[in-house]
Design a protein around this motif. Structure first.
Motif, mmCIF file in Angstrom:
data_model
loop_
_atom_site.group_PDB
_atom_site.id
_atom_site.type_symbol
_atom_site.label_atom_id
_atom_site.label_comp_id
_atom_site.label_asym_id
_atom_site.label_seq_id
_atom_site.Cartn_x
_atom_site.Cartn_y
_atom_site.Cartn_z
ATOM 1 N N VAL B 109 0.841 -1.201 0.000
ATOM 2 C CA VAL B 109 0.000 0.000 0.000
ATOM 3 C C VAL B 109 0.880 1.256 0.000
ATOM 4 O O VAL B 109 0.642 2.211 -0.736
ATOM 5 C CB VAL B 109 -0.934 -0.005 1.234
ATOM 6 N N LEU B 110 1.936 1.159 0.787
ATOM 7 C CA LEU B 110 2.863 2.275 0.839
ATOM 8 C C LEU B 110 3.459 2.533 -0.548
ATOM 9 O O LEU B 110 3.572 3.688 -0.993
ATOM 10 C CB LEU B 110 3.970 1.968 1.840
ATOM 11 N N GLY B 111 3.801 1.464 -1.220
ATOM 12 C CA GLY B 111 4.344 1.577 -2.572
ATOM 13 C C GLY B 111 3.369 2.292 -3.492
ATOM 14 O O GLY B 111 3.721 3.225 -4.215
ATOM 15 N N PHE B 112 2.090 1.851 -3.426
ATOM 16 C CA PHE B 112 1.062 2.506 -4.250
ATOM 17 C C PHE B 112 1.000 3.986 -3.940
ATOM 18 O O PHE B 112 1.021 4.829 -4.824
ATOM 19 C CB PHE B 112 -0.329 1.935 -3.943
ATOM 20 N N ALA B 113 0.928 4.252 -2.654
ATOM 21 C CA ALA B 113 0.738 5.631 -2.216
ATOM 22 C C ALA B 113 1.865 6.511 -2.736
ATOM 23 O O ALA B 113 1.635 7.596 -3.272
ATOM 24 C CB ALA B 113 0.671 5.682 -0.696
ATOM 25 N N LEU B 114 3.058 5.998 -2.623
ATOM 26 C CA LEU B 114 4.233 6.725 -3.103
ATOM 27 C C LEU B 114 4.096 7.061 -4.578
ATOM 28 O O LEU B 114 4.333 8.184 -5.019
ATOM 29 C CB LEU B 114 5.471 5.853 -2.928
ATOM 30 N N LEU B 115 3.728 6.016 -5.335
ATOM 31 C CA LEU B 115 3.619 6.211 -6.775
ATOM 32 C C LEU B 115 2.539 7.217 -7.124
ATOM 33 O O LEU B 115 2.734 8.101 -7.966
ATOM 34 C CB LEU B 115 3.304 4.867 -7.434
ATOM 35 N N PHE B 116 1.366 7.078 -6.467
ATOM 36 C CA PHE B 116 0.281 8.028 -6.722
ATOM 37 C C PHE B 116 0.728 9.450 -6.400
ATOM 38 O O PHE B 116 0.499 10.382 -7.162
ATOM 39 C CB PHE B 116 -0.949 7.671 -5.871
ATOM 40 N N ALA B 117 1.396 9.536 -5.276
ATOM 41 C CA ALA B 117 1.851 10.861 -4.857
ATOM 42 C C ALA B 117 2.813 11.430 -5.891
ATOM 43 O O ALA B 117 2.714 12.595 -6.291
ATOM 44 C CB ALA B 117 2.527 10.774 -3.493
ATOM 45 N N ALA B 118 3.721 10.592 -6.366
ATOM 46 C CA ALA B 118 4.689 11.066 -7.353
ATOM 47 C C ALA B 118 3.982 11.529 -8.611
ATOM 48 O O ALA B 118 4.286 12.587 -9.179
ATOM 49 C CB ALA B 118 5.670 9.943 -7.680
ATOM 50 N N MET B 312 -5.524 4.046 -17.592
ATOM 51 C CA MET B 312 -4.093 3.747 -17.630
ATOM 52 C C MET B 312 -3.327 4.274 -16.421
ATOM 53 O O MET B 312 -2.586 3.537 -15.788
ATOM 54 C CB MET B 312 -3.487 4.275 -18.936
ATOM 55 N N ALA B 313 -3.528 5.550 -16.081
ATOM 56 C CA ALA B 313 -2.722 6.153 -15.015
ATOM 57 C C ALA B 313 -2.923 5.402 -13.710
ATOM 58 O O ALA B 313 -1.967 5.111 -12.982
ATOM 59 C CB ALA B 313 -3.087 7.627 -14.840
ATOM 60 N N THR B 314 -4.180 5.019 -13.427
ATOM 61 C CA THR B 314 -4.468 4.283 -12.201
ATOM 62 C C THR B 314 -3.796 2.922 -12.220
ATOM 63 O O THR B 314 -3.123 2.517 -11.260
ATOM 64 C CB THR B 314 -5.998 4.095 -12.045
ATOM 65 N N VAL B 315 -3.993 2.199 -13.325
ATOM 66 C CA VAL B 315 -3.421 0.850 -13.412
ATOM 67 C C VAL B 315 -1.899 0.939 -13.346
ATOM 68 O O VAL B 315 -1.246 0.103 -12.707
ATOM 69 C CB VAL B 315 -3.881 0.151 -14.705
ATOM 70 N N LEU B 316 -1.359 1.946 -13.975
ATOM 71 C CA LEU B 316 0.100 2.103 -13.959
ATOM 72 C C LEU B 316 0.596 2.289 -12.539
ATOM 73 O O LEU B 316 1.570 1.659 -12.108
ATOM 74 C CB LEU B 316 0.518 3.294 -14.819
ATOM 75 N N ALA B 317 -0.104 3.145 -11.805
ATOM 76 C CA ALA B 317 0.313 3.381 -10.417
ATOM 77 C C ALA B 317 0.218 2.093 -9.606
ATOM 78 O O ALA B 317 1.105 1.776 -8.809
ATOM 79 C CB ALA B 317 -0.537 4.467 -9.789
ATOM 80 N N LEU B 318 -0.877 1.345 -9.827
ATOM 81 C CA LEU B 318 -1.048 0.087 -9.094
ATOM 82 C C LEU B 318 0.074 -0.886 -9.438
ATOM 83 O O LEU B 318 0.687 -1.507 -8.569
ATOM 84 C CB LEU B 318 -2.394 -0.553 -9.429
#
Ligand SMILES: Cc1cc2nc3c(=O)[nH]c(=O)nc-3n(C[C@H](O)[C@H](O)[C@H](O)COP(=O)(O)OP(=O)(O)OC[C@H]3O[C@@H](n4cnc5c(N)ncnc54)[C@H](O)[C@@H]3O)c2cc1C
Ligand code: SF4
Ligand code: SF4
Lengths: 461, 354
Positions: B109-118, B312-318
């Protein structure tokens, strides 16, 4: 209660399973009644390691050839002639076709092994041992529709005239009566019934350990003998070996064996030697030590070695006792210390030139002027630390059993019992009057199990 | 390492050494039979040779209720997990992750969050395709350390393992022989080649071996796909997204499918297997890891199918979040077993050739 089954098989070891599979393949509806819970199914068979097999050329894991004559000669050596030759030869001859049959029914063998080369020609080793064999057979049998009832203890077979009229057993606290067309007894010997063993052997039997299953108590055997079934074998004869004295009372199995005797001296509880420890390599002389120890006070023996010999034999399951002086070792083992020293020093003084010492062959390194002598591997016990093991008699199985003919059929004085067959340990005394040949127990069980299954199915169909 | 686990494994190994019935099942037994006394390093080495196929358990006449109470697969699994925890670097992370599915989920989850934030912070990255969501440089800035850190960490851990088990200098023949057994997963076939006793008591089956092969080769294909993408990007100036007939896709699509189905099969087998024959403490962590690995694969495939859509952007972040978590967790999750097992097999070759 009537039953949908044609054949009831009593026991759940190798002999019973070979019979069940054969009968089911012949179209019979088979019920196995096994007194042990599932975790202990398979009786003594789950402790076995190998199967002695005749073969005229390389066969499965077996190398070279092993002829009927050689096999029979090996058997005669260990039984001193107390063998029913016709049945013994039948078992030997049939063993060759058993091996592929075993493989076809799920048994897997080890490729020829390290360290057991002398047996790679005569004995086929089960991969994973006897329990994996039993597992494979249970799977095969169940796939053929054989029904298995665990914790079903057969208490009585009713012999009426020349046939078994019904079978009584208990299951989950209730008694049941069934009336199968045919019955196969494959419930082993009586060695786990200490009282019976004591009746046959006398008081010393109370100190014996039972190497195999606690469930082979001879209930069905006694029941049939009481009703006039013919027997063979001598109740005082059994296969017994000397095993680690710390082994559990029952079911210690293979790991409790000790291979250190040839490199040791063995004393009794008075710290006196009583037999030539170097007579032969241990596997060959293994069996006689059971009786030798049984004849000593309290039925115990003590093995004494020094540090030079510790790594010359197979690792033992319990670590040896260890001490820097003989006196200390004697105290740990409950032996008279001064006497042990005297015995060891007497032995050491009788050892001569040990330069020919060779642990893996009869080396002729013997004592001079000692009684009893040690005729091989006689090397002084001088290098501390000293190590000790205790020995007790471990019973493998008893030989008193049901008399059968070449069709595995049982009989009374009045002739054959029409619907009763026996296989395995419970009739092995028909062949083995005395002694034991490694791997022959599984041969008898497989050969006569298959015969019994075939005959019972032919009768029932 | 925990002395009670070591003591228990030593007790059981000594019984096996007097018995030897299981000699043919796997490489644990020949290694065991070479010793008479078992030092801690010997036992750790044995533990890392075991595949938890359970063949020896079902063949054993000494399992409970017998008083010897043998359960070798479990004793080996516990020492194995304990050894990984104590060799892992930095150690606290290992203790947290080996046994805790929850921690793995949290890291993910942390990984996701980081990516979304970026992605949010950088806004439209101005590139095309995926790079419209997250610029190539940003991806590299995030993933290069995430890739290098685990490598360094595993190198430290393996060095500790190697010392502990008394490993010698490597020779090519040791390594090739070890890779040979990995490639075929020979030990998962049980000595007679009929598979293991994993999902239904003493029944032999290849299911686990095949599932594991799918995961391993699927993972390697995905990894090769990513690597080929990097080469195309830097070497040939060819940028993602790639068409179907391109190396990254030809490697990645089958790899992703194998990995997805392989992880599903592994999880299913694990649920069917008797938990008492494994390390109960590791179950949650292993399941969490399998789920993460499966998600990496499935989200990668999803990204391919949905690459042209608004999702795409969501799936990419996931997907990238999962990959990030996966990389970071590698030294502390079940993924580490591959490295230890390889090391153990190499060490076994040294012992055999000695
Ligand atoms: C430690 C050890 C190692 C051995 N190693 C070998 C070897 O390597 N090779 C070899 O050939 N032989 C070996 N033997 C001998 C071998 O075990 C026997 O010869 C063989 O297993 C006999 O098989 P069986 O089917 O007749 O009896 P078992 O396998 O003993 O089966 C008898 C079954 O009957 C059941 N039973 C008993 N009473 C009843 C009742 N009243 N109702 C219902 N069920 C009952 C028992 O629970 C048991 O399952 C070994 C024996 C031991 C103890
Ligand atoms: S697991 Fe059991 S049967 Fe196998 S070698 Fe060990 S003690 Fe023997
Ligand atoms: S579980 Fe399988 S791999 Fe592990 S020791 Fe037992 S037989 Fe070998």
């Amino acid at each position: 209660m009537s039953t949908p089954h044609d054949i009831a098989i009593i026991g759940g070891g190798n002999a019973a399973l070979c019979a069940a599979i054969t009968a089911a393949e012949a179209g019979a509806r088979v019920l196995i009644l096994e007194t042990a819970p599932k975790a202990y199914r398979g009786g003594n068979s789950r402790h076995t390691r190998n199967f002695r097999c005749m073969h005229s050329g390389p066969l499965g894991p077996l190398v070279e050839s092993y002829s009927e004559e050689e096999y029979f000669a090996d058997l005669m050596k260990v039984t001193a002639g107390k063998t029913d030759e016709a049945l013994a030869r039948l078992a030997i001859r049939s063993s060759e076709e058993c091996l592929p049959w075993m493989e076809a029914h799920g048994v897997r063998f080890q490729p020829s092994l390290s360290g057991t080369l002398s047996l790679a020609r005569t004995n086929a080793f089960f991969m994973g041992g006897g329990k994996s064999l039993v597992n494979a057979y249970f799977r095969t049998a169940q796939a053929l529709g054989v029904e298995v009832l665990y914790e079903a203890a057969v208490t009585h077979l009713e012999l009426a005239d020349d046939q078994i009229a019904w079978v009584d057993y208990t299951h989950e606290g209730e008694s049941h009566r069934i009336t199968p067309k045919a019955v196969i007894v494959a419930s082993g010997g009586f060695q786990a019934d200490t009282e019976w063993l004591t009746r046959a052997w006398g008081e010393p039997a109370k100190n014996f350990l039972i190497r195999g299953t606690p469930y082979n108590r001879g209930v069905v055997l006694a029941d049939l003998l009481d009703q006039g079934a013919l027997s063979v074998g001598d109740p005082t004869q059994c296969h017994a070996v000397a095993i680690d004295g710390r082994a559990p009372k029952f079911d210690g199995g293979i790991v409790t064996r000790l291979d250190c005797v040839p490199f040791s001296i063995v004393v009794n509880k008075n710290a006196e030697r009583f037999y030539d420890e170097g007579e032969d390599v241990w596997p060959k002389r293994y069996a006689i030590w059971g009786r030798l120890v049984a004849a000593q006070p309290d039925q115990v023996g003590y093995v004494i070695i020094d540090s030079r010999s510790l790594n010359l034999f197979m690792p033992s399951v319990f670590p040896p006792l260890k001490a820097d002086t003989l006196e200390d070792l004697a105290t740990q083992m409950g032996l008279p210390p001064a006497k042990l020293r005297e015995t060891v020093e007497g032995f050491n003084a009788a050892c001569g030139d040990t330069s020919g010492f060779h642990p893996t062959e009869l080396d002729g390194v013997a004592t001079q002027g000692l009684t009893p002598p040690k005729t091989n591997w006689a090397r002084p016990i001088t290098t501390p630390p000293f190590y000790g093991y205790s020995l007790r008699t471990g019973v493998t199985f008893t030989y008193l059993g049901l008399k059968v003919d070449e069709t595995a059929q049982c009989a009374t004085e009045n002739g054959p019992i029409r619907n009763l067959w026996a296989a395995g340990e419970t009739m092995a005394g028909s062949i083995l009057g005395q002694g034991y040949l490694a791997g022959y127990g599984m041969t008898i069980g497989t050969v006569f199990g298959r015969i019994a299954g075939r005959e019972a199915a032919a009768y029932a169909n | 390492m925990q002395t009670d686990l070591i003591t228990e494994l030593r007790r059981q190994s000594e019984i096996c050494n007097a018995c030897r019935y299981c000699e043919g099942y796997c490489s644990v037994f020949p290694a065991l039979h070479r010793e008479r006394a078992f030092a801690e390093g010997d036992l750790t080495q044995l533990a890392n040779l075991c595949h938890n196929c359970r063949g020896c358990y079902y063949a054993c006449q000494y399992t409970a209720p017998h008083e010897f109470d043998l359960n070798l697969p479990k004793a080996l699994a516990e020492v194995r997990r304990d050894s990984w925890e104590s060799f892992a670097w930095p150690a606290p992370a290992a203790r947290a992750f080996q046994s805790h599915g929850l921690a793995i989920a949290a890291a993910t989850v942390l990984g996701f969050a980081l990516l979304f934030a970026a992605i949010k912070a950088l806004g439209n990255a101005g590139g095309e395709g995926f790079y419209a969501a997250l610029s190539h440089n940003a991806m590299v800035a995030i993933f290069a350390p995430a890739f290098l850190f685990p490598l360094a960490s595993i190198a430290f851990s393996l060095r500790a393992y190697w010392r502990h088990v008394g490993g010698k200098r490597l020779r090519l023949s040791h390594v090739t022989a070890a890779f040979g057994s990995v490639a075929r997963m020979r030990d998962l076939a049980a000595g007679h080649g009929e598979g293991c006793n994993f999902e239904e008591e003493d029944r032999f089956s290849h299911a686990r071996r095949y599932a594991h092969q799918a995961v391993m080769y699927g993972f390697l294909l995905c990894f090769a796909s990513t690597a080929s993408g990097t080469v195309l990007h830097y070497g040939f100036g060819l940028h993602a997204p790639y068409p179907f007939f391109s190396l990254p896709k030809l490697l990645g699509v089958p790899g992703g499918l194998m990995l997805t189905f392989g992880t599903i099969a592994m999880a299913w087998l694990k649920l069917k297997a008797d938990k008492n024959l494994a390390d109960a403490k590791a179950f949650g962590g292993e399941m969490g890891f399998i789920a993460l690995l499966g998600f990496v694969a499935a989200s990668g495939l999803a990204l391919y199918w949905l690459g042209g859509t608004a999702a795409m952007a969501t799936v990419l972040a996931l997907h990238l979040g999962a990959v990030l978590a996966f990389f970071l967790l590698t030294p502390f999750s079940k993924m580490a077993h591959g490295f230890y097992r390889l090391a153990a097999l190499i060490r076994e070759e040294q012992n055999k050739q000695a």
